[in-house]
Motif scaffolding. Structure first.
Motif, PDB file in Angstrom:
ATOM      1  N   ILE A  27      27.001  40.995  50.710  1.00 37.01           N
ATOM      2  CA  ILE A  27      25.899  40.408  49.951  1.00 37.01           C
ATOM      3  C   ILE A  27      26.053  40.718  48.466  1.00 37.01           C
ATOM      4  N   ASP A  28      26.116  39.666  47.677  1.00 37.41           N
ATOM      5  CA  ASP A  28      26.159  39.807  46.221  1.00 37.41           C
ATOM      6  C   ASP A  28      24.731  39.935  45.688  1.00 37.41           C
ATOM      7  N   GLN A  29      24.583  40.399  44.465  1.00 31.87           N
ATOM      8  CA  GLN A  29      23.286  40.482  43.799  1.00 31.87           C
ATOM      9  C   GLN A  29      23.433  39.993  42.366  1.00 31.87           C
ATOM     10  N   THR A  30      22.323  39.782  41.694  1.00 30.74           N
ATOM     11  CA  THR A  30      22.380  39.310  40.312  1.00 30.74           C
ATOM     12  C   THR A  30      22.851  40.445  39.403  1.00 30.74           C
ATOM     13  N   TYR A  31      23.649  40.066  38.435  1.00 29.01           N
ATOM     14  CA  TYR A  31      24.253  41.060  37.548  1.00 29.01           C
ATOM     15  C   TYR A  31      23.176  41.828  36.779  1.00 29.01           C
ATOM     16  N   ASP A  32      23.329  43.137  36.742  1.00 28.33           N
ATOM     17  CA  ASP A  32      22.400  44.041  36.059  1.00 28.33           C
ATOM     18  C   ASP A  32      21.031  44.059  36.726  1.00 28.33           C
ATOM     19  N   ASP A  33      21.008  43.754  38.034  1.00 26.34           N
ATOM     20  CA  ASP A  33      19.749  43.823  38.784  1.00 26.34           C
ATOM     21  C   ASP A  33      19.182  45.242  38.715  1.00 26.34           C
ATOM     22  N   ALA A  34      17.860  45.338  38.620  1.00 27.51           N
ATOM     23  CA  ALA A  34      17.228  46.649  38.440  1.00 27.51           C
ATOM     24  C   ALA A  34      17.507  47.579  39.609  1.00 27.51           C
ATOM     25  N   SER A  35      17.530  47.045  40.835  1.00 28.17           N
ATOM     26  CA  SER A  35      17.759  47.911  41.989  1.00 28.17           C
ATOM     27  C   SER A  35      19.206  48.398  42.026  1.00 28.17           C
ATOM     28  N   VAL A  36      20.134  47.599  41.483  1.00 30.78           N
ATOM     29  CA  VAL A  36      21.536  48.026  41.400  1.00 30.78           C
ATOM     30  C   VAL A  36      21.669  49.145  40.372  1.00 30.78           C
ATOM     31  N   ARG A  37      21.051  48.958  39.222  1.00 28.81           N
ATOM     32  CA  ARG A  37      21.086  50.005  38.190  1.00 28.81           C
ATOM     33  C   ARG A  37      20.465  51.297  38.700  1.00 28.81           C
ATOM     34  N   ALA A  38      19.340  51.154  39.426  1.00 30.03           N
ATOM     35  CA  ALA A  38      18.654  52.338  39.928  1.00 30.03           C
ATOM     36  C   ALA A  38      19.522  53.114  40.915  1.00 30.03           C
ATOM     37  N   SER A  39      20.392  52.387  41.619  1.00 28.99           N
ATOM     38  CA  SER A  39      21.298  53.036  42.566  1.00 28.99           C
ATOM     39  C   SER A  39      22.555  53.573  41.904  1.00 28.99           C
TER      40      SER A  39
ATOM     41  N   ALA B 250      24.905  51.813  40.582  1.00 31.03           N
ATOM     42  CA  ALA B 250      26.037  50.974  40.976  1.00 31.03           C
ATOM     43  C   ALA B 250      26.432  50.031  39.846  1.00 31.03           C
ATOM     44  N   ASP B 251      27.647  49.496  39.962  1.00 28.66           N
ATOM     45  CA  ASP B 251      28.162  48.543  38.989  1.00 28.66           C
ATOM     46  C   ASP B 251      29.145  47.631  39.713  1.00 28.66           C
ATOM     47  N   ARG B 252      29.895  46.823  38.950  1.00 26.11           N
ATOM     48  CA  ARG B 252      30.845  45.912  39.584  1.00 26.11           C
ATOM     49  C   ARG B 252      31.885  46.668  40.414  1.00 26.11           C
ATOM     50  N   ASN B 253      32.304  47.811  39.957  1.00 24.51           N
ATOM     51  CA  ASN B 253      33.289  48.570  40.721  1.00 24.51           C
ATOM     52  C   ASN B 253      32.762  48.943  42.110  1.00 24.51           C
ATOM     53  N   ARG B 254      31.472  49.239  42.181  1.00 25.63           N
ATOM     54  CA  ARG B 254      30.881  49.558  43.485  1.00 25.63           C
ATOM     55  C   ARG B 254      30.941  48.340  44.404  1.00 25.63           C
ATOM     56  N   PHE B 255      30.666  47.172  43.859  1.00 24.56           N
ATOM     57  CA  PHE B 255      30.738  45.955  44.665  1.00 24.56           C
ATOM     58  C   PHE B 255      32.170  45.694  45.126  1.00 24.56           C
ATOM     59  N   LEU B 256      33.137  45.935  44.266  1.00 22.73           N
ATOM     60  CA  LEU B 256      34.530  45.735  44.653  1.00 22.73           C
ATOM     61  C   LEU B 256      34.946  46.746  45.720  1.00 22.73           C
ATOM     62  N   GLU B 257      34.471  47.978  45.599  1.00 20.97           N
ATOM     63  CA  GLU B 257      34.743  48.991  46.629  1.00 20.97           C
ATOM     64  C   GLU B 257      34.172  48.538  47.975  1.00 20.97           C
ATOM     65  N   MET B 258      32.961  48.019  47.925  1.00 21.21           N
ATOM     66  CA  MET B 258      32.325  47.524  49.143  1.00 21.21           C
ATOM     67  C   MET B 258      33.154  46.400  49.774  1.00 21.21           C
ATOM     68  N   LEU B 259      33.620  45.480  48.944  1.00 20.05           N
ATOM     69  CA  LEU B 259      34.423  44.362  49.437  1.00 20.05           C
ATOM     70  C   LEU B 259      35.730  44.870  50.048  1.00 20.05           C
ATOM     71  N   PHE B 260      36.368  45.838  49.402  1.00 23.72           N
ATOM     72  CA  PHE B 260      37.613  46.399  49.932  1.00 23.72           C
ATOM     73  C   PHE B 260      37.383  47.039  51.301  1.00 23.72           C
ATOM     74  N   LEU B 261      36.328  47.832  51.432  1.00 28.50           N
ATOM     75  CA  LEU B 261      36.061  48.517  52.695  1.00 28.50           C
ATOM     76  C   LEU B 261      35.677  47.530  53.795  1.00 28.50           C
ATOM     77  N   ALA B 262      34.963  46.469  53.443  1.00 29.47           N
ATOM     78  CA  ALA B 262      34.615  45.454  54.442  1.00 29.47           C
ATOM     79  C   ALA B 262      35.884  44.858  55.044  1.00 29.47           C
ATOM     80  N   GLN B 263      36.900  44.624  54.196  1.00 27.72           N
ATOM     81  CA  GLN B 263      38.161  44.076  54.695  1.00 27.72           C
ATOM     82  C   GLN B 263      38.946  45.131  55.474  1.00 27.72           C
ATOM     83  N   ASP B 264      38.944  46.353  54.969  1.00 27.08           N
ATOM     84  CA  ASP B 264      39.716  47.418  55.600  1.00 27.08           C
ATOM     85  C   ASP B 264      39.148  47.794  56.966  1.00 27.08           C
TER      86      ASP B 264
END
Length: 647
Positions: free
Chosen positions: A143-155, A157-171
């Motif tokens: 699941i993607d989210q809008t860039y600079d979303d407040a809940s993402v910032r609060a966690s 997280a950044d783009r690298n976190r999303f890329l890590e998530m994508l890598f692990l989903a494939q792995d």
């Protein structure tokens, strides 16, 4: 300050909204983590005032607020923190951590609402396209989210976190397709997402279509998210999402958390999470009554709006609609794209829109058109007097009064052979309300007719050229024949004959001299009062037979109305053999009054639930015929009389 609904919800929740310096006892309201939130924090700090955090509730609207400017269905008002901020407990987290959440009634309601959410496709934004299919089963949903979303910032997280998530989903799912679901605001070009075009591959595809999230959950083998609300919704679809942020729903044993919030140690059930987050925490709004709403009322409002959007989003072309009906039809079906009217079938098909035709006017040239008819709780006043309806039915299979082929109503009735507990309770409550408020199709009122003592049998007349008579009456197809048959079967009963209101008004065919057969001719009488005084009812195909079942009256049918054949009536007519299931009264009522019709609130001009229409009809808060309507309807009656002579 510019959103009237927001101010009203806050006022109903005990807050007065004003723009001035905080005084003693005041709080400063802050909208989420918006670009202007820092002003509120600064003002609160300067004046020593507490902060109240305000955000949209989890069921928001059809579309994102940025897209269409729709007001939210409810608010989350928090005195401690933003619900998505993991750095400190919010009121929501406190509820989840400390509330007993052990009330059986509350949890049963939560389970019912969870199922209703799935059934109606309720999610944060419900303006999805039901014709778009989800990808084939077996994919991993990221699941993607809008860039600079407040809940993402609060966690954190950044783009690298999303890329890590994508890598692990494939792995973690070798060989499985990966579907990245873009946020609706990204799909509509309003805001960027975290994933980019360069993240595609032979395994990784984007899903930007407005597909039903519940369909995605059903076909997904696993769900990965940072902090999206879709991760929260995936829990109720049966998933245990892998979470790479610290959203409010993480840490309760229902997610696999990459970055746990250590203070969250409690294990909750899905029903407990739903009860706290969707029922106890938000403030839901009822626009029909201008009050706060129960979660069930909020769900039904969003369900009604969603149903209307899905049906009407592409616009309609309509045929055989009388001029006086076109305005009311436009109100109901033309809110998202105005209807067009075309009498000629070729012209209608050429409009490249869904096509509807008034059911009673449909013929062999309209076999591919959707049939439209008045609903069963119609109005306060007759259709023949040009009173607009507050309910309409649309049928893509047939029409409910024609037994020669299946109708959509029949399919709904079969589906309701087994009801969930929440569905059964809703149907029972609806039956109680209809009876208590003495509601019927037209709600005309009328005289209280004194009836002799004895076994009372009510025989209800109909309009003899009505489409339901032509399609489903069978051998007994006149009021005189019906009354004669009822007398023959009940020689010693007190036989009461009630003429149809349209016939009494001289607007339609069906009048005859019932003296000598009936003991009482109940002209200008209140049908609901009669039903309370009789033990039995005879009818060809009248809806009054259904209304009698609601009141516990034994019903005999000589035709094949929609409610015949399900084990609730004595059927003397030729009922189709496909109706052989035994259906409970609650199941029949759910299909007939909840599932099948669409309801329209004439006061707010919004789609609504049957319960809202019941309130409107009971309190007379619905359209009434004006003087022009009455004159036109009388003219129609005169023309109908001449037409009878010409025949």
């Amino acid at each position: 300050m510019t959103q009237k609904r927001l101010r009203r919800i806050l006022a109903l929740s005990g807050y007065k909204v004003s723009v001035e310096r905080p005084r003693e006892g005041d709080a400063v309201g802050v909208w989420g983590d918006s670009p202007t939130a820092h002003r509120g924090h600064a003002a609160a700090k300067k004046h020593g005032a507490p902060i109240v955090y305000i955000e949209d509730a989890f069921w928001r609207s059809l579309h994102p607020g940025r897209a269409k400017g729709e007001p939210p269905l409810g608010l989350m008002i928090d005195s401690k923190a933003l619900h998505f901020d993991p750095t400190k407990p919010s009121d929501l987290e406190t509820l989840l951590a400390t509330h007993p959440l052990d009330d059986t009634a509350l949890l049963n309601r939560a389970r019912g609402l969870m199922e209703r959410s799935r059934e109606a496709g309720l999610t944060k934004y419900t303006g999805y396209d039901p014709d778009i299919a989800a990808p084939e089963p077996g994919f991993v949903l990221v699941i993607d989210q809008t860039y600079d979303d407040a809940s993402v910032r609060a966690s954190g997280a950044d783009r690298n976190r999303f890329l890590e998530m994508l890598f692990l989903a494939q792995d973690e799912h070798p060989g499985a397709p990966i579907v990245i679901k873009t946020h609706p605001e990204t799909a509509q070009g309003l805001r960027e997402g975290y994933f980019r075009e360069e993240d595609r591959s032979h395994r990784v595809k984007f899903c930007s279509d407005a597909v039903n999230p519940w369909a995605l959950f059903d076909n997904a083998r696993a769900v990965y998210t940072v902090s999206s609300q879709m991760g929260f919704e995936a829990i109720f679809a049966g998933h245990k999402p892998r979470v790479f942020g610290q959203p409010f729903y993480a840490g309760w044993g229902l997610t696999t958390d990459e970055f746990p919030v250590q203070r969250r140690q409690r294990t909750l059930t899905r029903a407990q999470l739903f009860a706290a987050s969707m029922m106890l925490y938000p403030k839901w709004y009822d626009p029909y009554r201008n009050t706060l709403a129960t979660p069930e009322q909020a769900a039904e409002m969003l369900a009604a709006q969603t149903r209307a959007w899905q049906a009407d989003r592409n616009g309609w072309v309509a045929s055989h609609m009388r001029l006086w009906k076109r305005g009311p039809l436009q109100d109901v079906f033309g809110q998202h794209k105005r209807m067009i009217f075309a009498h000629d079938p070729a012209e209608a098909r050429g409009a490249n829109r869904p096509w509807m035709v008034w059911a009673g006017k449909a013929d062999v040239g309209h076999v591919d058109a959707i049939k439209v008819e008045d609903g069963f709780l119609r109005s306060r006043g007759l259709g023949a007097e040009l009173v607009p309806p507050v309910s309409l039915v649309t049928d893509d299979l047939g029409i409910y009064y024609d037994p020669s082929k299946p109708s959509r109503l029949e399919e709904y009735i079969k589906q309701r052979k087994v009801l969930r507990p929440d569905q059964e309770l809703r149907a029972q409550a609806l039956i109680t309300q209809v009876n208590r408020l003495k509601l019927s199709k037209y709600n005309l009122g009328g005289a209280q007719v004194p009836l002799p003592e004895g076994h009372r049998v009510l025989v209800v007349g109909q309009v003899e050229d009505d489409a339901s008579i032509k399609a489903g009456a069978g051998e007994v197809c006149t009021n005189a024949a019906l009354l004669t048959k009822a007398r023959s079967a009940n020689p010693d009963a007190v036989l009461i004959y009630k003429p149809h209101p349209d016939v009494e008004s001289g607007l339609r065919d069906g009048a005859f001299d019932a003296r000598g057969i009936a003991d009482v001719i109940a002209t200008q009488s209140d049908i609901t009062a009669l039903l309370e005084q009789v033990q039995e009812l005879w009818t060809m195909t009248s809806l009054t037979g259904f209304e009698a079942l609601l009141r516990g009256v034994k019903v005999t049918t000589t035709g094949a109305p929609f409610y015949a054949g399900w084990g609730l009536t004595r059927d003397l007519g030729d009922v189709p053999p496909r109706r052989r299931d035994d259906i409970s009264l609650e199941g029949l009522v759910h299909a007939t009054l909840i599932d099948y019709p669409r309801y329209f609130d004439p006061k707010t001009k919004l789609p609504c639930s049957v319960e809202v229409v019941v309130d409107r009809l009971a309190h007379g808060d619905v359209p009434r015929p004006g003087r022009l309507n009455r004159l036109i309807s009388k003219g129609q009656g005169v023309l109908a009389s001449y037409a009878h002579l010409w025949r």
